[in-house]
Design a protein around this motif. Sequence first.
Motif, PDB file in Angstrom:
ATOM      1  N   ASP A  32       0.247  -5.588   2.739  1.00  0.00           N
ATOM      2  CA  ASP A  32       0.103  -4.641   1.843  1.00  0.00           C
ATOM      3  C   ASP A  32       0.765  -3.381   1.947  1.00  0.00           C
ATOM      4  O   ASP A  32       1.769  -2.843   1.217  1.00  0.00           O
ATOM      5  CB  ASP A  32      -1.440  -4.136   1.401  1.00  0.00           C
ATOM      6  CG  ASP A  32      -2.081  -5.220   0.864  1.00  0.00           C
ATOM      7  OD1 ASP A  32      -1.600  -6.287   0.206  1.00  0.00           O
ATOM      8  OD2 ASP A  32      -3.462  -5.097   1.250  1.00  0.00           O
ATOM      9  N   VAL A  33       0.963  -2.690   3.196  1.00  0.00           N
ATOM     10  CA  VAL A  33       1.655  -1.590   3.464  1.00  0.00           C
ATOM     11  C   VAL A  33       3.273  -2.109   3.724  1.00  0.00           C
ATOM     12  O   VAL A  33       4.194  -1.430   2.898  1.00  0.00           O
ATOM     13  CB  VAL A  33       1.284  -1.095   4.915  1.00  0.00           C
ATOM     14  CG1 VAL A  33       2.238  -0.006   5.422  1.00  0.00           C
ATOM     15  CG2 VAL A  33      -0.038  -0.552   4.694  1.00  0.00           C
ATOM     16  N   LEU A  34       3.583  -3.303   4.403  1.00  0.00           N
ATOM     17  CA  LEU A  34       4.862  -3.618   4.266  1.00  0.00           C
ATOM     18  C   LEU A  34       5.350  -3.969   2.974  1.00  0.00           C
ATOM     19  O   LEU A  34       6.603  -3.493   2.593  1.00  0.00           O
ATOM     20  CB  LEU A  34       4.939  -4.839   5.268  1.00  0.00           C
ATOM     21  CG  LEU A  34       4.770  -4.689   6.715  1.00  0.00           C
ATOM     22  CD1 LEU A  34       4.473  -5.983   7.394  1.00  0.00           C
ATOM     23  CD2 LEU A  34       5.899  -3.928   7.286  1.00  0.00           C
ATOM     24  N   ALA A  35       4.645  -4.602   2.173  1.00  0.00           N
ATOM     25  CA  ALA A  35       5.206  -5.126   0.541  1.00  0.00           C
ATOM     26  C   ALA A  35       5.326  -3.496   0.057  1.00  0.00           C
ATOM     27  O   ALA A  35       6.377  -3.650  -0.501  1.00  0.00           O
ATOM     28  CB  ALA A  35       3.941  -5.801   0.151  1.00  0.00           C
TER      29      ALA A  35
ATOM     30  N   VAL B  44       8.996  -2.701  -1.469  1.00  0.00           N
ATOM     31  CA  VAL B  44       9.217  -2.508  -2.803  1.00  0.00           C
ATOM     32  C   VAL B  44       9.686  -1.392  -3.139  1.00  0.00           C
ATOM     33  O   VAL B  44      10.549  -1.173  -4.107  1.00  0.00           O
ATOM     34  CB  VAL B  44       7.826  -2.946  -3.706  1.00  0.00           C
ATOM     35  CG1 VAL B  44       7.715  -2.571  -5.110  1.00  0.00           C
ATOM     36  CG2 VAL B  44       7.512  -4.386  -3.569  1.00  0.00           C
ATOM     37  N   THR B  45       9.124  -0.073  -2.854  1.00  0.00           N
ATOM     38  CA  THR B  45       9.409   1.266  -2.927  1.00  0.00           C
ATOM     39  C   THR B  45      10.952   1.229  -2.718  1.00  0.00           C
ATOM     40  O   THR B  45      11.604   1.904  -3.417  1.00  0.00           O
ATOM     41  CB  THR B  45       8.753   2.182  -2.126  1.00  0.00           C
ATOM     42  OG1 THR B  45       7.311   2.147  -2.553  1.00  0.00           O
ATOM     43  CG2 THR B  45       9.054   3.557  -2.483  1.00  0.00           C
ATOM     44  N   TYR B  46      11.470   0.689  -1.499  1.00  0.00           N
ATOM     45  CA  TYR B  46      12.872   0.782  -1.052  1.00  0.00           C
ATOM     46  C   TYR B  46      13.836   0.191  -2.211  1.00  0.00           C
ATOM     47  O   TYR B  46      14.831   0.487  -2.649  1.00  0.00           O
ATOM     48  CB  TYR B  46      13.041   0.380   0.497  1.00  0.00           C
ATOM     49  CG  TYR B  46      14.682   0.873   0.667  1.00  0.00           C
ATOM     50  CD1 TYR B  46      15.019   1.928   0.730  1.00  0.00           C
ATOM     51  CD2 TYR B  46      15.240  -0.383   1.309  1.00  0.00           C
ATOM     52  CE1 TYR B  46      16.510   2.224   0.979  1.00  0.00           C
ATOM     53  CE2 TYR B  46      16.754   0.093   1.533  1.00  0.00           C
ATOM     54  CZ  TYR B  46      17.340   1.070   1.655  1.00  0.00           C
ATOM     55  OH  TYR B  46      18.416   1.370   1.990  1.00  0.00           O
ATOM     56  N   ALA B  47      13.153  -1.120  -2.719  1.00  0.00           N
ATOM     57  CA  ALA B  47      14.017  -1.794  -3.425  1.00  0.00           C
ATOM     58  C   ALA B  47      14.029  -1.246  -5.000  1.00  0.00           C
ATOM     59  O   ALA B  47      15.147  -1.196  -5.624  1.00  0.00           O
ATOM     60  CB  ALA B  47      13.245  -3.129  -3.886  1.00  0.00           C
ATOM     61  N   ILE B  48      13.320  -0.368  -5.391  1.00  0.00           N
ATOM     62  CA  ILE B  48      13.244   0.390  -6.666  1.00  0.00           C
ATOM     63  C   ILE B  48      14.300   1.519  -6.321  1.00  0.00           C
ATOM     64  O   ILE B  48      14.936   1.768  -7.241  1.00  0.00           O
ATOM     65  CB  ILE B  48      11.710   1.071  -7.030  1.00  0.00           C
ATOM     66  CG1 ILE B  48      10.956  -0.057  -7.221  1.00  0.00           C
ATOM     67  CG2 ILE B  48      11.643   2.072  -7.843  1.00  0.00           C
ATOM     68  CD1 ILE B  48       9.409   0.174  -7.504  1.00  0.00           C
TER      69      ILE B  48
ATOM     70  N   ILE C 214      -0.113  -2.512 -11.127  1.00  0.00           N
ATOM     71  CA  ILE C 214       1.014  -2.534 -10.292  1.00  0.00           C
ATOM     72  C   ILE C 214       2.449  -2.101 -11.207  1.00  0.00           C
ATOM     73  O   ILE C 214       3.281  -1.504 -10.919  1.00  0.00           O
ATOM     74  CB  ILE C 214       1.499  -3.859  -9.778  1.00  0.00           C
ATOM     75  CG1 ILE C 214       0.381  -4.417  -8.693  1.00  0.00           C
ATOM     76  CG2 ILE C 214       2.948  -4.218  -9.345  1.00  0.00           C
ATOM     77  CD1 ILE C 214       0.765  -5.076  -7.429  1.00  0.00           C
ATOM     78  N   PRO C 215       2.417  -2.577 -12.505  1.00  0.00           N
ATOM     79  CA  PRO C 215       3.506  -2.295 -13.321  1.00  0.00           C
ATOM     80  C   PRO C 215       3.482  -0.849 -13.516  1.00  0.00           C
ATOM     81  O   PRO C 215       4.649  -0.100 -13.724  1.00  0.00           O
ATOM     82  CB  PRO C 215       3.079  -2.988 -14.994  1.00  0.00           C
ATOM     83  CG  PRO C 215       2.367  -4.106 -14.459  1.00  0.00           C
ATOM     84  CD  PRO C 215       1.415  -3.854 -13.279  1.00  0.00           C
ATOM     85  N   GLY C 216       2.252  -0.080 -13.669  1.00  0.00           N
ATOM     86  CA  GLY C 216       2.229   1.338 -13.887  1.00  0.00           C
ATOM     87  C   GLY C 216       2.984   2.022 -12.688  1.00  0.00           C
ATOM     88  O   GLY C 216       3.598   2.968 -12.840  1.00  0.00           O
ATOM     89  N   GLN C 217       2.433   1.645 -11.539  1.00  0.00           N
ATOM     90  CA  GLN C 217       2.997   2.162 -10.263  1.00  0.00           C
ATOM     91  C   GLN C 217       4.654   2.195 -10.176  1.00  0.00           C
ATOM     92  O   GLN C 217       5.147   2.957  -9.675  1.00  0.00           O
ATOM     93  CB  GLN C 217       2.269   1.595  -8.969  1.00  0.00           C
ATOM     94  CG  GLN C 217       0.811   2.159  -9.111  1.00  0.00           C
ATOM     95  CD  GLN C 217       0.607   3.637  -9.083  1.00  0.00           C
ATOM     96  OE1 GLN C 217       1.395   4.336  -8.075  1.00  0.00           O
ATOM     97  NE2 GLN C 217      -0.285   4.137  -9.640  1.00  0.00           N
TER      98      GLN C 217
ATOM     99  N   GLY D   7       9.732   6.308   3.177  1.00  0.00           N
ATOM    100  CA  GLY D   7       8.854   5.840   2.181  1.00  0.00           C
ATOM    101  C   GLY D   7       7.592   5.098   2.761  1.00  0.00           C
ATOM    102  O   GLY D   7       6.597   5.857   2.023  1.00  0.00           O
ATOM    103  N   GLY D   8       7.597   4.558   3.828  1.00  0.00           N
ATOM    104  CA  GLY D   8       6.418   4.021   4.333  1.00  0.00           C
ATOM    105  C   GLY D   8       5.525   5.157   4.869  1.00  0.00           C
ATOM    106  O   GLY D   8       4.213   5.235   4.761  1.00  0.00           O
ATOM    107  N   LEU D   9       6.065   6.163   5.676  1.00  0.00           N
ATOM    108  CA  LEU D   9       5.332   7.173   6.096  1.00  0.00           C
ATOM    109  C   LEU D   9       4.714   7.890   5.099  1.00  0.00           C
ATOM    110  O   LEU D   9       3.398   8.243   5.088  1.00  0.00           O
ATOM    111  CB  LEU D   9       6.138   8.023   7.043  1.00  0.00           C
ATOM    112  CG  LEU D   9       5.502   9.411   7.776  1.00  0.00           C
ATOM    113  CD1 LEU D   9       4.564   8.930   8.616  1.00  0.00           C
ATOM    114  CD2 LEU D   9       6.557  10.062   8.319  1.00  0.00           C
ATOM    115  N   ILE D  10       5.439   8.579   4.149  1.00  0.00           N
ATOM    116  CA  ILE D  10       4.890   9.099   3.031  1.00  0.00           C
ATOM    117  C   ILE D  10       3.641   8.506   2.283  1.00  0.00           C
ATOM    118  O   ILE D  10       2.671   8.919   1.814  1.00  0.00           O
ATOM    119  CB  ILE D  10       6.044   9.600   1.909  1.00  0.00           C
ATOM    120  CG1 ILE D  10       7.056  10.591   2.713  1.00  0.00           C
ATOM    121  CG2 ILE D  10       5.564  10.227   0.934  1.00  0.00           C
ATOM    122  CD1 ILE D  10       8.245  10.695   2.120  1.00  0.00           C
ATOM    123  N   LEU D  11       3.839   7.050   1.835  1.00  0.00           N
ATOM    124  CA  LEU D  11       2.925   6.590   0.830  1.00  0.00           C
ATOM    125  C   LEU D  11       1.809   5.898   1.839  1.00  0.00           C
ATOM    126  O   LEU D  11       0.647   6.035   1.093  1.00  0.00           O
ATOM    127  CB  LEU D  11       3.485   5.121   0.334  1.00  0.00           C
ATOM    128  CG  LEU D  11       4.667   5.502  -0.735  1.00  0.00           C
ATOM    129  CD1 LEU D  11       5.293   4.055  -0.962  1.00  0.00           C
ATOM    130  CD2 LEU D  11       4.156   6.172  -1.970  1.00  0.00           C
TER     131      LEU D  11
END
Length: 290
Positions: free
Chosen positions: A232-235, A239-243, A162-165, A209-213
């Motif tokens: 996991d998908v929702l999280a 998280v991607t949007y928060a970043i 997770i930290p790396g991603q 973000g969800g569609l691409i990932l």
Amino acid sequence: MADAPTADAPSRRRPVAESLREYGRGIAGGLLFSLPLLYTMEVWWAGFTSHPGSVLGYLVATYVLLLGYNRYGGFRRDLYWFDVFTDSLEELGLGLLVSVVLLVLIGRIGHGTSLQEAVGMVVVEAGTVAIGVSVGTAQLGGQHREENEEEDQKRLESADHIPGQLVISFCGAVLFAANVAPTEEIVMIAAETQPWCLLGLAVLSLLLGGLILFQSDFTRAHRFTRRRLRRDVLAGTFVTYAIALLSSALVLWFFGRFNGNGLSVCAAQVVVLALASTLGASAGRLLIQS
């Protein structure tokens, strides 16, 4: 005493020809990602007006991002930390050099430019250039494209780190956001956009973000994302949007887009820019790892 090197240990020495090829790929990548910034007047002004402490902080933050990318997302993921530190330092130096040369050639640094102005411009430009150098060095080569079972397993393991991603997502978000944040158009759009449109932008960013990932298998995204459960998908999406929001706020703050604006306009700027940052944190994250 250090253990004797084994046949499986990565070599720390590269032939001169290979090093020159890597530098060439790095310069190409640096310009590919940063050329719009090098030609943007607002970025030059940011170099003029930024406090020396902010410029130094920006340089340090760039180096930290390079460390993260080279450790978790670069071509040679299994290198020793010593190699990660030295590679990152080389890429930062190359970013600074490319910025100096191009700013001189386009006439932004000349006899009438003070040392403080020149250093500010070079460092501000070199941040994105250096990240582009790192990505270009790792991704524009052809010898690592061949897939095998061992490499796929490493990629699956990296998806669980997770930290790396998070670091790689942040790198992708910054690369995309930095090309838009310095412009006056972001402030104009934020000031003129209605609240319901901002909400629509936020929803669109989340969906993209969800569609691409997780849905489109963009650049074989399954190698870097896990889809065990719906949560996991929702999280992962949130998280991607928060970043994306965090990187947008930091880049806008550095380029002075918050100065003289009220809280509502500042928040609107973050939401507007987060659309680009989300693309960087998702699609960009996959591109710079694939």
